[in-house]
Design a protein around this motif. Structure first.
Motif, PDB file in Angstrom:
ATOM      1  N   ARG A  90     125.531  -6.695 130.346  1.00 42.99           N
ATOM      2  CA  ARG A  90     124.997  -5.865 131.418  1.00 42.99           C
ATOM      3  C   ARG A  90     123.738  -5.112 130.994  1.00 42.99           C
ATOM      4  O   ARG A  90     122.783  -4.995 131.792  1.00 42.99           O
ATOM      5  CB  ARG A  90     126.061  -4.871 131.898  1.00 42.99           C
ATOM      6  N   THR A  91     123.695  -4.626 129.770  1.00 42.73           N
ATOM      7  CA  THR A  91     122.517  -3.883 129.321  1.00 42.73           C
ATOM      8  C   THR A  91     121.273  -4.768 129.334  1.00 42.73           C
ATOM      9  O   THR A  91     120.214  -4.366 129.846  1.00 42.73           O
ATOM     10  CB  THR A  91     122.751  -3.326 127.899  1.00 42.73           C
ATOM     11  N   GLU A  92     121.382  -5.968 128.781  1.00 41.86           N
ATOM     12  CA  GLU A  92     120.236  -6.879 128.751  1.00 41.86           C
ATOM     13  C   GLU A  92     119.883  -7.367 130.152  1.00 41.86           C
ATOM     14  O   GLU A  92     118.698  -7.481 130.509  1.00 41.86           O
ATOM     15  CB  GLU A  92     120.529  -8.066 127.830  1.00 41.86           C
ATOM     16  N   ALA A  93     120.908  -7.661 130.951  1.00 43.74           N
ATOM     17  CA  ALA A  93     120.642  -8.118 132.323  1.00 43.74           C
ATOM     18  C   ALA A  93     119.914  -7.032 133.117  1.00 43.74           C
ATOM     19  O   ALA A  93     118.933  -7.326 133.823  1.00 43.74           O
ATOM     20  CB  ALA A  93     121.948  -8.493 133.012  1.00 43.74           C
ATOM     21  N   ASN A  94     120.348  -5.802 132.998  1.00 38.27           N
ATOM     22  CA  ASN A  94     119.678  -4.715 133.711  1.00 38.27           C
ATOM     23  C   ASN A  94     118.263  -4.492 133.194  1.00 38.27           C
ATOM     24  O   ASN A  94     117.346  -4.197 133.976  1.00 38.27           O
ATOM     25  CB  ASN A  94     120.487  -3.420 133.578  1.00 38.27           C
ATOM     26  N   LEU A  98     128.951  -7.389 136.292  1.00 43.05           N
ATOM     27  CA  LEU A  98     129.541  -6.402 137.190  1.00 43.05           C
ATOM     28  C   LEU A  98     130.943  -6.011 136.741  1.00 43.05           C
ATOM     29  O   LEU A  98     131.318  -4.839 136.765  1.00 43.05           O
ATOM     30  CB  LEU A  98     129.593  -6.957 138.619  1.00 43.05           C
ATOM     31  N   THR A  99     131.730  -6.996 136.322  1.00 46.01           N
ATOM     32  CA  THR A  99     133.133  -6.727 135.972  1.00 46.01           C
ATOM     33  C   THR A  99     133.329  -6.384 134.493  1.00 46.01           C
ATOM     34  O   THR A  99     134.452  -6.069 134.087  1.00 46.01           O
ATOM     35  CB  THR A  99     134.007  -7.937 136.334  1.00 46.01           C
ATOM     36  N   GLU A 100     132.268  -6.433 133.713  1.00 48.54           N
ATOM     37  CA  GLU A 100     132.340  -6.131 132.285  1.00 48.54           C
ATOM     38  C   GLU A 100     132.945  -4.744 132.063  1.00 48.54           C
ATOM     39  O   GLU A 100     132.478  -3.752 132.619  1.00 48.54           O
ATOM     40  CB  GLU A 100     130.922  -6.189 131.700  1.00 48.54           C
ATOM     41  N   ILE A 148     128.098   0.192 139.014  1.00 53.79           N
ATOM     42  CA  ILE A 148     127.354   0.013 140.265  1.00 53.79           C
ATOM     43  C   ILE A 148     126.078   0.853 140.248  1.00 53.79           C
ATOM     44  O   ILE A 148     125.008   0.382 140.653  1.00 53.79           O
ATOM     45  CB  ILE A 148     128.255   0.359 141.465  1.00 53.79           C
ATOM     46  N   ASP A 149     126.175   2.080 139.755  1.00 53.49           N
ATOM     47  CA  ASP A 149     124.976   2.934 139.663  1.00 53.49           C
ATOM     48  C   ASP A 149     123.910   2.290 138.777  1.00 53.49           C
ATOM     49  O   ASP A 149     122.718   2.272 139.121  1.00 53.49           O
ATOM     50  CB  ASP A 149     125.344   4.302 139.103  1.00 53.49           C
ATOM     51  N   GLU A 150     124.328   1.758 137.626  1.00 53.84           N
ATOM     52  CA  GLU A 150     123.378   1.157 136.682  1.00 53.84           C
ATOM     53  C   GLU A 150     122.710  -0.086 137.272  1.00 53.84           C
ATOM     54  O   GLU A 150     121.489  -0.267 137.157  1.00 53.84           O
ATOM     55  CB  GLU A 150     124.093   0.785 135.382  1.00 53.84           C
ATOM     56  N   ILE A 151     123.509  -0.954 137.890  1.00 52.84           N
ATOM     57  CA  ILE A 151     122.949  -2.189 138.435  1.00 52.84           C
ATOM     58  C   ILE A 151     122.067  -1.891 139.644  1.00 52.84           C
ATOM     59  O   ILE A 151     120.997  -2.495 139.815  1.00 52.84           O
ATOM     60  CB  ILE A 151     124.094  -3.174 138.813  1.00 52.84           C
ATOM     61  N   GLN A 152     122.491  -0.935 140.456  1.00 49.90           N
ATOM     62  CA  GLN A 152     121.670  -0.563 141.605  1.00 49.90           C
ATOM     63  C   GLN A 152     120.334   0.035 141.161  1.00 49.90           C
ATOM     64  O   GLN A 152     119.276  -0.267 141.731  1.00 49.90           O
ATOM     65  CB  GLN A 152     122.429   0.432 142.497  1.00 49.90           C
ATOM     66  N   ALA A 153     120.374   0.862 140.127  1.00 49.14           N
ATOM     67  CA  ALA A 153     119.132   1.471 139.622  1.00 49.14           C
ATOM     68  C   ALA A 153     118.188   0.391 139.077  1.00 49.14           C
ATOM     69  O   ALA A 153     116.973   0.448 139.323  1.00 49.14           O
ATOM     70  CB  ALA A 153     119.466   2.496 138.534  1.00 49.14           C
TER      71      ALA A 153
END
Length: 303
Positions: free
Chosen positions: A251-255, A272-274, A293-298
């Motif tokens: 998730r960190t790299e994807a974001n 998302l489910t990580e 959700i906050d992180e991915i939305q940002a």
């Protein structure tokens, strides 16, 4: 000219086009469900057949969808597996529950898996009964569909055939008044990923230029090696939205990559489910999902 007599729900179309959020990919199918359950803390000895396995994955998806943070404010859409479409969430069919209760636009995964690799790509297997499935999707209240193929080599002939297949089926989908998400995924581990992405962009541009101007279509693409690589697709008048898959990046790299691509929003599954677990109590589960959700939305809005 495509038949546009049946067009998508305008309110849902506006949300996908301009909503300040991302699309959740909750469409794990038969082949990917055991891994998704393991990551969720449910081992294979917890079920003895496919029916029990799909019951467990539906419980996971329902738990996510019922979480307080899973609303259209930050999650503009969600992609569902066919069995999820046919099930209930609470006292409503899944698609209705998503839109009526959460304000989240529902999509349906329609592909039936991949052919063996040839010319550096994996085409989609024949989608038997697609028209019947699309009719059921319309009746269920689905807005659109998603279908995945794979590119594992910078092979011009293979990539051209892969993209052509995607758009041919997208025409069939659009004929039912549904918005197709075209997903030719580029494998993140290949040595010639950037070259493959150059070839892919050229083929996408060719197909988009020939696409009916009155019919919306979406693209779901692997996060590219060069930031902004797919900007021509984002800006193309025939594209409703470009979304990105996490593709195996954490998730960190994807974001991080997502935030570098202007106008592209997430459509993450594993990212998302990580960190979510069947063993978490509701407070911990809902808290972690809300933060995710906050992180991915940002990241989706950062570009």
């Amino acid at each position: 000219m495509l038949d546009t007599s049946s067009m998508p729900n305008q309110e849902q179309l506006d949300q996908i086009k301009s909503g300040n959020g991302f699309i959740a990919a909750l469409d794990q199918s038969g082949g990917s469900t055991p891994k998704a359950l393991r990551l969720y803390g449910v081992e294979e000895d917890a079920y003895s057949n496919d029916a029990e396995m799909f019951d467990l994955i539906h419980q996971m998806r329902s738990r996510i969808i019922n979480a307080p943070s899973f609303t259209g404010e930050k999650v503009v859409g969600a992609i569902l597996f066919e069995m999820t479409m046919d099930r209930m969430i609470g006292d409503k069919p899944s698609a209705q529950a998503l839109w009526d209760e959460n304000g989240v636009v529902p999509f349906l995964k329609v592909d039936k898996g991949l052919e063996d690799i040839k010319d550096g790509v994996q085409m989609m297997k024949p989608i038997d009964g697609l028209d019947d499935t699309l009719g059921r999707a319309v009746n269920a209240g689905m807005f659109g569909t998603k279908m995945r193929s794979v590119i594992s080599e910078a092979n011009a002939e293979g990539i051209a055939a892969n993209v052509e297949q995607q758009f041919e089926i997208a025409k069939q989908i659009a004929g039912h008044g549904l918005v197709a998400i075209v997903e030719p995924e580029v494998t993140i581990s290949i040595d010639d990923k950037a070259e493959a992405e150059n070839l892919l962009l050229a083929e996408l541009s060719k197909q988009l230029d020939a696409w009916d101007d009155d019919v919306p279509v979406m693209l779901k693409l692997t996060l590219p090696e060069v930031a902004g690589h797919y900007q021509p697709c984002v800006d193309h008048p025939n594209v409703l939205r470009v979304v990105a898959l996490s593709g195996g990046y954490d998730r960190t790299e994807a974001n991080r990559r997502l935030a570098q691509n202007n106008g592209v929003i997430a459509s993450f599954s594993r990212a998302l489910t990580e960190g979510l677990s069947a063993q978490q109590n509701e407070e911990d589960f809902n808290g972690m999902l809300a933060n995710t959700i906050d992180e991915i939305q940002a990241a989706s809005m950062a570009g």
